[in-house]
Design a protein around this motif. Structure first.
Motif, mmCIF file in Angstrom:
data_model
loop_
_atom_site.group_PDB
_atom_site.id
_atom_site.type_symbol
_atom_site.label_atom_id
_atom_site.label_comp_id
_atom_site.label_asym_id
_atom_site.label_seq_id
_atom_site.Cartn_x
_atom_site.Cartn_y
_atom_site.Cartn_z
ATOM 1 N N ALA A 206 6.403 -6.163 3.004
ATOM 2 C CA ALA A 206 5.306 -5.691 4.159
ATOM 3 C C ALA A 206 5.942 -5.706 5.375
ATOM 4 C CB ALA A 206 4.006 -6.770 4.243
ATOM 5 N N GLY A 207 5.908 -4.498 6.117
ATOM 6 C CA GLY A 207 6.451 -4.252 7.339
ATOM 7 C C GLY A 207 7.843 -3.919 7.490
ATOM 8 N N VAL A 208 8.610 -3.830 6.272
ATOM 9 C CA VAL A 208 9.964 -3.642 6.108
ATOM 10 C C VAL A 208 10.228 -2.000 5.787
ATOM 11 C CG1 VAL A 208 12.210 -4.241 5.085
ATOM 12 C CG2 VAL A 208 10.389 -5.974 5.085
ATOM 13 N N ALA A 209 10.987 -1.330 6.870
ATOM 14 C CA ALA A 209 11.295 -0.088 6.799
ATOM 15 C C ALA A 209 12.717 0.160 6.328
ATOM 16 C CB ALA A 209 10.918 0.473 8.181
ATOM 17 N N ASP A 210 13.550 -0.509 6.794
ATOM 18 C CA ASP A 210 15.046 -0.181 6.552
ATOM 19 C C ASP A 210 15.482 -0.249 5.151
ATOM 20 O OD1 ASP A 210 18.010 -1.853 6.071
ATOM 21 O OD2 ASP A 210 17.988 -0.168 7.585
ATOM 22 N N PRO A 211 15.853 0.631 4.595
ATOM 23 C CA PRO A 211 15.980 0.960 3.204
ATOM 24 C C PRO A 211 17.126 0.061 2.515
ATOM 25 C CG PRO A 211 16.565 2.977 4.165
ATOM 26 C CD PRO A 211 16.137 2.126 5.364
ATOM 27 N N GLU A 212 18.136 -0.390 3.263
ATOM 28 C CA GLU A 212 18.949 -1.395 2.943
ATOM 29 C C GLU A 212 18.461 -2.726 2.519
ATOM 30 O OE1 GLU A 212 22.740 -1.380 1.696
ATOM 31 O OE2 GLU A 212 21.695 0.590 1.300
ATOM 32 N N GLN A 213 17.477 -3.133 3.724
ATOM 33 C CA GLN A 213 16.868 -4.269 3.708
ATOM 34 C C GLN A 213 15.720 -4.388 2.552
ATOM 35 O OE1 GLN A 213 14.828 -5.324 7.568
ATOM 36 N NE2 GLN A 213 14.447 -7.418 6.811
ATOM 37 N N LYS A 214 15.049 -3.395 2.434
ATOM 38 C CA LYS A 214 14.315 -3.025 1.295
ATOM 39 C C LYS A 214 14.886 -3.483 -0.198
ATOM 40 C CE LYS A 214 11.998 0.813 1.845
ATOM 41 N NZ LYS A 214 11.120 2.071 1.540
ATOM 42 N N ARG A 215 16.074 -2.857 -0.244
ATOM 43 C CA ARG A 215 16.822 -2.942 -1.533
ATOM 44 C C ARG A 215 17.364 -4.249 -1.753
ATOM 45 N NH1 ARG A 215 19.034 1.574 -4.297
ATOM 46 N NH2 ARG A 215 18.330 3.480 -3.369
ATOM 47 N N GLY A 318 10.129 4.388 4.356
ATOM 48 C CA GLY A 318 9.716 3.242 5.443
ATOM 49 C C GLY A 318 9.076 2.196 4.920
ATOM 50 N N ALA A 319 8.177 1.605 5.673
ATOM 51 C CA ALA A 319 7.419 0.247 5.571
ATOM 52 C C ALA A 319 6.528 0.787 4.259
ATOM 53 C CB ALA A 319 6.776 -0.370 6.623
ATOM 54 N N ILE A 320 6.579 0.021 3.419
ATOM 55 C CA ILE A 320 5.575 0.348 2.186
ATOM 56 C C ILE A 320 4.206 -0.176 2.359
ATOM 57 C CG2 ILE A 320 5.166 -0.137 -0.542
ATOM 58 C CD1 ILE A 320 8.078 -0.541 -0.582
ATOM 59 N N THR A 321 3.207 0.589 2.197
ATOM 60 C CA THR A 321 1.775 0.183 2.283
ATOM 61 C C THR A 321 1.314 0.514 0.867
ATOM 62 O OG1 THR A 321 1.235 2.332 3.090
ATOM 63 C CG2 THR A 321 1.371 0.632 4.753
ATOM 64 N N ARG A 322 0.350 -0.239 0.433
ATOM 65 C CA ARG A 322 -0.405 -0.054 -0.729
ATOM 66 C C ARG A 322 -1.248 1.402 -0.975
ATOM 67 N NH1 ARG A 322 -1.371 -5.603 -3.625
ATOM 68 N NH2 ARG A 322 -0.102 -7.210 -2.237
ATOM 69 N N ASP A 323 -1.791 1.916 -0.047
ATOM 70 C CA ASP A 323 -2.499 3.056 -0.407
ATOM 71 C C ASP A 323 -1.362 4.241 -0.421
ATOM 72 O OD1 ASP A 323 -1.648 2.888 2.405
ATOM 73 O OD2 ASP A 323 -3.473 3.624 3.336
ATOM 74 N N ARG A 324 -0.427 4.042 0.577
ATOM 75 C CA ARG A 324 0.762 5.199 0.290
ATOM 76 C C ARG A 324 1.440 4.878 -1.099
ATOM 77 N NH1 ARG A 324 5.828 5.876 2.619
ATOM 78 N NH2 ARG A 324 5.154 3.847 4.043
ATOM 79 N N LEU A 325 1.696 3.769 -1.571
ATOM 80 C CA LEU A 325 2.353 3.546 -2.567
ATOM 81 C C LEU A 325 1.538 4.319 -3.885
ATOM 82 C CD1 LEU A 325 4.686 2.332 -4.362
ATOM 83 C CD2 LEU A 325 3.481 0.115 -4.169
ATOM 84 N N GLU A 326 0.240 3.843 -3.710
ATOM 85 C CA GLU A 326 -0.693 4.440 -5.070
ATOM 86 C C GLU A 326 -0.568 6.158 -4.842
ATOM 87 O OE1 GLU A 326 -2.792 4.227 -8.382
ATOM 88 O OE2 GLU A 326 -1.746 2.669 -6.927
ATOM 89 N N ALA A 327 -0.511 6.656 -3.552
ATOM 90 C CA ALA A 327 -0.584 7.965 -3.661
ATOM 91 C C ALA A 327 0.818 8.532 -4.235
ATOM 92 C CB ALA A 327 -0.732 8.528 -1.979
ATOM 93 N N LEU A 328 1.744 7.695 -3.829
ATOM 94 C CA LEU A 328 3.169 8.227 -4.599
ATOM 95 C C LEU A 328 2.926 7.940 -6.119
ATOM 96 C CD1 LEU A 328 6.203 8.429 -4.480
ATOM 97 C CD2 LEU A 328 6.469 6.209 -4.127
ATOM 98 N N ARG A 329 2.457 6.936 -6.527
ATOM 99 C CA ARG A 329 2.403 6.826 -8.073
ATOM 100 C C ARG A 329 1.660 7.976 -8.944
ATOM 101 N NH1 ARG A 329 3.016 1.509 -9.196
ATOM 102 N NH2 ARG A 329 1.552 0.840 -7.636
ATOM 103 N N GLU A 330 0.674 7.994 -8.024
ATOM 104 C CA GLU A 330 -0.427 9.161 -8.840
ATOM 105 C C GLU A 330 0.511 10.812 -8.653
ATOM 106 O OE1 GLU A 330 -3.044 8.966 -10.482
ATOM 107 O OE2 GLU A 330 -3.095 6.761 -10.194
#
Length: 429
Positions: A206-215, A318-330
């Motif tokens: 939550a709130g983490v936007a940096d790709p390297e940090q996410k990985r 960028g920072a992952i949100t559940r609604d945008r993640l679901e839009a991506l999945r669909e």
């Protein structure tokens, strides 16, 4: 039957992967190793017949020139030097380079052309058995090609000593967790532990936007989940992973800068409680697929499109949100359905959607809407080191666009990425 091996010593050259593939094309196995091999590490490498010292522009690290270790120099094995310690650079002409390699491999080293998947698998099974002994192994099973091939190889090598753990981190494609459980637990009879850690991962991200940090968060959390599952079992001392050679190259080595950290390389914690088992870490993607077929995996599993370890986490920019993640999945599910309907799933190596953290104005139900774009990426490649863009027929693109903007909540625009690798990587993050 042991395979003869030519070891490429990484002394700062930029052509190590290319030279390794050219040696393998001669029918002789080749691996790339750091310059500081110890006697113990060298002794653990089966069938070494000679070394290639591959120098180049990255030969100096932290102000100190790289040099072969004493263990390598004392081995007495034949050496071919290129662009190192006064040696000329590799010939620019492909035929001249091929002839140089052929003369070194077969004449100087007396290597036999016995590189094939049957022999490679036999060697890896022997090495795994020697490494693991009677201990137990935990496999990080994503269900992708790489970890699936490792699962099949380890089942053959150590059988019931293997426990597969499939972690649903909430970043998988639509329907994927159910498919993994079906194939591995019910079809292949593997010891499979399924862990739903969706909330745990998404809360950490939550709130983490940096790709390297996410990985690195995803990679570290994976290890923590495996450690927790291992504590529920007895005798687990080894962690198996589907690491392949492009993962290592892109995650950075002593002589090569990071392109992006792969969760199974750059994201591993320093206090890792396991010894790693990575039997395909020296293979390129096309070779991993060949190994899968040799191991008897079904073709539809072997040739399924690759999926990154961090999953949709590196496609939800960028920072992952559940609604945008679901839009991506669909949107990704729609893309895969339409590619299959058009037969493109048989001709395109990898295809997916990306949803960035930005919005554009659109019109929905005769009113303004500020929603995300979905970006389509479709590439073809042999070894994942370079990639070209697939030409998608316009009617297919129109059908995908129409479905995404009408069926997926939050997306009002569809774009197509035309960038090859390089300059773009296959993934956006």
């Amino acid at each position: 039957m042991k395979q003869d091996m030519i070891v490429i010593l990484d002394l700062g050259g930029e052509q190590s992967a290319q030279i390794a593939r050219e040696v393998r094309a001669l029918g002789v196995y080749s691996e790339i190793h750091p310059n500081d091999l110890t006697e113990q590490q060298l002794a653990a490498l089966p069938g070494v017949k000679g070394f290639i010292f591959n120098g180049g522009p990255n030969n100096v690290v932290d102000g100190v020139p790289l040099a072969p270790s004493e263990a390598v120099l004392r081995s007495g094995l034949p050496v071919l030097s290129a662009d190192y310690d006064g040696a000329p650079a590799w010939p620019a002409d492909d035929a001249a380079r091929a002839e140089m390699l052929r003369a070194f491999v077969f004449d100087a080293c007396n290597a036999q052309a016995n590189w094939n998947m049957k022999n490679f698998i036999a060697d890896q099974i022997e090495l795994v058995r020697r490494q693991v002994g009677d201990k137990k192994v935990l496999l990080a099973l994503s269900g992708g090609v790489d970890s699936s091939v490792v699962a099949a190889l380890l089942l053959r090598a150590v059988g019931d000593q293997l426990t597969c753990v499939h972690v649903n981190h909430g970043l998988l494609r639509k329907g994927e967790p159910e498919q993994v459980v079906q194939v591995f637990r019910h079809n292949l009879g593997a010891n499979l532990v399924y862990v739903d850690a969706t909330d745990r991962f998404l809360d950490k991200l939550a709130g983490v936007a940096d790709p390297e940090q996410k990985r690195k968060i995803i990679g570290a959390e994976f290890i923590r989940v495996f450690e927790e599952e291992a504590r529920k079992l007895s005798g687990i001392e080894f962690l198996a992973q589907g690491t392949i050679y492009p993962d290592i190259v892109e995650s950075g080595t002593k002589t090569n800068k990071v392109v992006k950290s792969h969760h199974n390389v750059g994201g591993l914690p320093d206090d890792l409680a396991f010894e790693l088992v990575e039997p395909v870490r020296q293979l390129f993607k096309d070779e991993v697929r060949a190994a899968g077929l040799e191991l008897g995996l079904p073709a539809d599993m072997v040739y399924r499109q690759p999926f990154p370890g961090p999953g949709l986490g590196v496609r939800c920019l960028g920072a992952i949100t559940r609604d945008r993640l679901e839009a991506l999945r669909e949107s990704d599910a729609i893309l895969r359905e339409e590619f299959a309907r058009a037969g493109l799933d048989k001709t395109v190596w990898q295809y997916f959607t990306i949803v960035p953290d930005l919005k554009s104005v659109g019109v929905r139900d005769n009113a303004r809407c500020d929603e995300w774009p979905a970006i389509i990426r479709a590439v073809n490649t042999v070894d994942a080191m370079t990639a070209t863009i697939e030409d998608i027929p316009w009617p297919v693109l129109h059908a995908i666009t129409r479905r995404i903007v009408t069926e997926v909540k939050g997306i009002n625009r569809v774009c197509y990425d035309l960038t090859p690798k390089p300059t773009g990587t296959i993934e956006w993050e």
